[in-house]
Design a protein around this motif. Structure first.
Motif, PDB file in Angstrom:
ATOM      1  N   PHE A 270      82.333  53.029  28.060  1.00 24.23           N
ATOM      2  CA  PHE A 270      81.494  54.210  28.282  1.00 24.23           C
ATOM      3  C   PHE A 270      81.859  55.336  27.317  1.00 24.23           C
ATOM      4  CE2 PHE A 270      80.238  52.069  32.133  1.00 24.23           C
ATOM      5  CZ  PHE A 270      78.948  52.513  32.343  1.00 24.23           C
ATOM      6  N   LEU A 271      83.138  55.456  26.982  1.00 23.47           N
ATOM      7  CA  LEU A 271      83.540  56.474  26.004  1.00 23.47           C
ATOM      8  C   LEU A 271      82.909  56.186  24.647  1.00 23.47           C
ATOM      9  CD1 LEU A 271      87.327  57.028  26.856  1.00 23.47           C
ATOM     10  CD2 LEU A 271      85.392  58.486  27.454  1.00 23.47           C
ATOM     11  N   LEU A 272      82.883  54.916  24.264  1.00 22.56           N
ATOM     12  CA  LEU A 272      82.261  54.544  22.994  1.00 22.56           C
ATOM     13  C   LEU A 272      80.756  54.820  23.005  1.00 22.56           C
ATOM     14  CD1 LEU A 272      84.165  51.240  22.233  1.00 22.56           C
ATOM     15  CD2 LEU A 272      84.336  53.392  20.972  1.00 22.56           C
ATOM     16  N   ALA A 273      80.166  54.804  24.190  1.00 20.87           N
ATOM     17  CA  ALA A 273      78.739  55.109  24.314  1.00 20.87           C
ATOM     18  C   ALA A 273      78.472  56.612  24.348  1.00 20.87           C
ATOM     19  CB  ALA A 273      78.180  54.452  25.575  1.00 20.87           C
ATOM     20  N   GLY A 274      79.539  57.422  24.331  1.00 19.31           N
ATOM     21  CA  GLY A 274      79.372  58.870  24.266  1.00 19.31           C
ATOM     22  C   GLY A 274      79.470  59.612  25.575  1.00 19.31           C
ATOM     23  N   VAL A 275      80.000  58.974  26.613  1.00 19.10           N
ATOM     24  CA  VAL A 275      80.077  59.597  27.928  1.00 19.10           C
ATOM     25  C   VAL A 275      81.261  60.553  28.047  1.00 19.10           C
ATOM     26  CG1 VAL A 275      80.466  59.084  30.387  1.00 19.10           C
ATOM     27  CG2 VAL A 275      78.822  57.748  29.079  1.00 19.10           C
ATOM     28  N   GLY A 276      82.301  60.391  27.239  1.00 21.21           N
ATOM     29  CA  GLY A 276      83.527  61.170  27.387  1.00 21.21           C
ATOM     30  C   GLY A 276      83.390  62.642  27.082  1.00 21.21           C
ATOM     31  N   ASN A 277      84.203  63.445  27.767  1.00 15.96           N
ATOM     32  CA  ASN A 277      84.206  64.885  27.549  1.00 15.96           C
ATOM     33  C   ASN A 277      85.600  65.435  27.861  1.00 15.96           C
ATOM     34  OD1 ASN A 277      82.719  67.456  27.116  1.00 15.96           O
ATOM     35  ND2 ASN A 277      83.427  67.837  29.198  1.00 15.96           N
TER      36      ASN A 277
ATOM     37  N   ARG B 130      91.448  71.138  28.673  1.00 17.60           N
ATOM     38  CA  ARG B 130      91.937  69.774  28.423  1.00 17.60           C
ATOM     39  C   ARG B 130      91.695  68.852  29.619  1.00 17.60           C
ATOM     40  NH1 ARG B 130      92.412  68.424  23.696  1.00 17.60           N
ATOM     41  NH2 ARG B 130      94.157  67.049  23.977  1.00 17.60           N
ATOM     42  N   LYS B 131      90.697  69.184  30.437  1.00 23.77           N
ATOM     43  CA  LYS B 131      90.316  68.342  31.568  1.00 23.77           C
ATOM     44  C   LYS B 131      89.285  67.327  31.083  1.00 23.77           C
ATOM     45  CE  LYS B 131      91.924  69.709  35.625  1.00 23.77           C
ATOM     46  NZ  LYS B 131      92.662  68.800  36.451  1.00 23.77           N
ATOM     47  N   THR B 132      89.504  66.074  31.443  1.00 22.29           N
ATOM     48  CA  THR B 132      88.577  65.011  31.047  1.00 22.29           C
ATOM     49  C   THR B 132      87.612  64.704  32.186  1.00 22.29           C
ATOM     50  OG1 THR B 132      90.049  63.270  31.829  1.00 22.29           O
ATOM     51  CG2 THR B 132      90.317  63.979  29.537  1.00 22.29           C
ATOM     52  N   ASN B 133      86.602  63.935  31.895  1.00 18.50           N
ATOM     53  CA  ASN B 133      85.660  63.494  32.914  1.00 18.50           C
ATOM     54  C   ASN B 133      85.860  62.010  33.235  1.00 18.50           C
ATOM     55  OD1 ASN B 133      84.656  62.652  30.394  1.00 18.50           O
ATOM     56  ND2 ASN B 133      82.558  62.564  31.182  1.00 18.50           N
ATOM     57  N   TYR B 134      87.074  61.531  33.052  1.00 15.44           N
ATOM     58  CA  TYR B 134      87.354  60.124  33.353  1.00 15.44           C
ATOM     59  C   TYR B 134      88.807  59.948  33.781  1.00 15.44           C
ATOM     60  CZ  TYR B 134      89.209  60.324  28.603  1.00 15.44           C
ATOM     61  OH  TYR B 134      89.896  60.696  27.473  1.00 15.44           O
ATOM     62  N   LEU B 135      89.043  58.884  34.529  1.00 16.33           N
ATOM     63  CA  LEU B 135      90.389  58.462  34.897  1.00 16.33           C
ATOM     64  C   LEU B 135      90.473  56.967  34.651  1.00 16.33           C
ATOM     65  CD1 LEU B 135      93.208  58.900  36.267  1.00 16.33           C
ATOM     66  CD2 LEU B 135      92.079  58.268  38.418  1.00 16.33           C
ATOM     67  N   ILE B 136      91.447  56.582  33.831  1.00 19.22           N
ATOM     68  CA  ILE B 136      91.693  55.162  33.588  1.00 19.22           C
ATOM     69  C   ILE B 136      92.678  54.683  34.644  1.00 19.22           C
ATOM     70  CG2 ILE B 136      92.662  53.458  32.006  1.00 19.22           C
ATOM     71  CD1 ILE B 136      91.650  55.241  29.700  1.00 19.22           C
TER      72      ILE B 136
END
Length: 129
Positions: free
Chosen positions: A27-34, A39-45
């Motif tokens: 999803f990050l490669l598709a441009g979903v990341g922010n 420095r807060k992200t919109n994802y958790l691995i």
């Protein structure tokens, strides 16, 4: 129409992710990341080192942020915090359970799907009378 929930339009709404590394990276490669200014992200691995407490805190954070419209969560991760996912009842952000590479999707565990099935079964019974 007065009760409709509005997504803030001053910035574009985000999709948040709580999933395994392969799913998040896709999803990050598709441009979903922010990453915001704090420095807060919109994802958790989620991996073997991720605690249930971290998942709970991230789920609570994502579902209270005003800039997030959809939270995608791998179903096996949702099962770890099922009580939070099942008790969440707001329309925005919408919670969608998705399959992951190593854990297939099981519709029997999807709380959103069960709510929709219940809604339609109730409507179909009500429409017969």
């Amino acid at each position: 129409m007065a009760n409709r929930v509005q997504i803030p339009t001053n910035n574009s709404a985000l999709i948040a992710m709580i999933a395994d590394e392969d799913t998040v990276v896709g999803f990050l490669l598709a441009g979903v990341g922010n990453v915001d200014l704090r420095r807060k992200t919109n994802y958790l691995i989620v991996d073997s080192k991720t605690t249930v407490k971290q998942i709970e805190e991230t789920f609570k954070e994502f579902t209270t942020r005003t800039d997030i419209a959809v939270v995608l969560i791998s179903q096996y991760v949702a099962n770890m915090v099922r009580f939070l996912v099942d008790s969440y009842n707001k329309p925005i952000p919408a919670i969608l359970e998705i399959p992951s590479k190593n854990h297939p999707y099981d519709p029997a565990h999807d709380s959103i799907l069960s709510r929709v099935k219940h809604l339609f079964s109730t409507e179909s019974v009500a429409s017969r009378h």
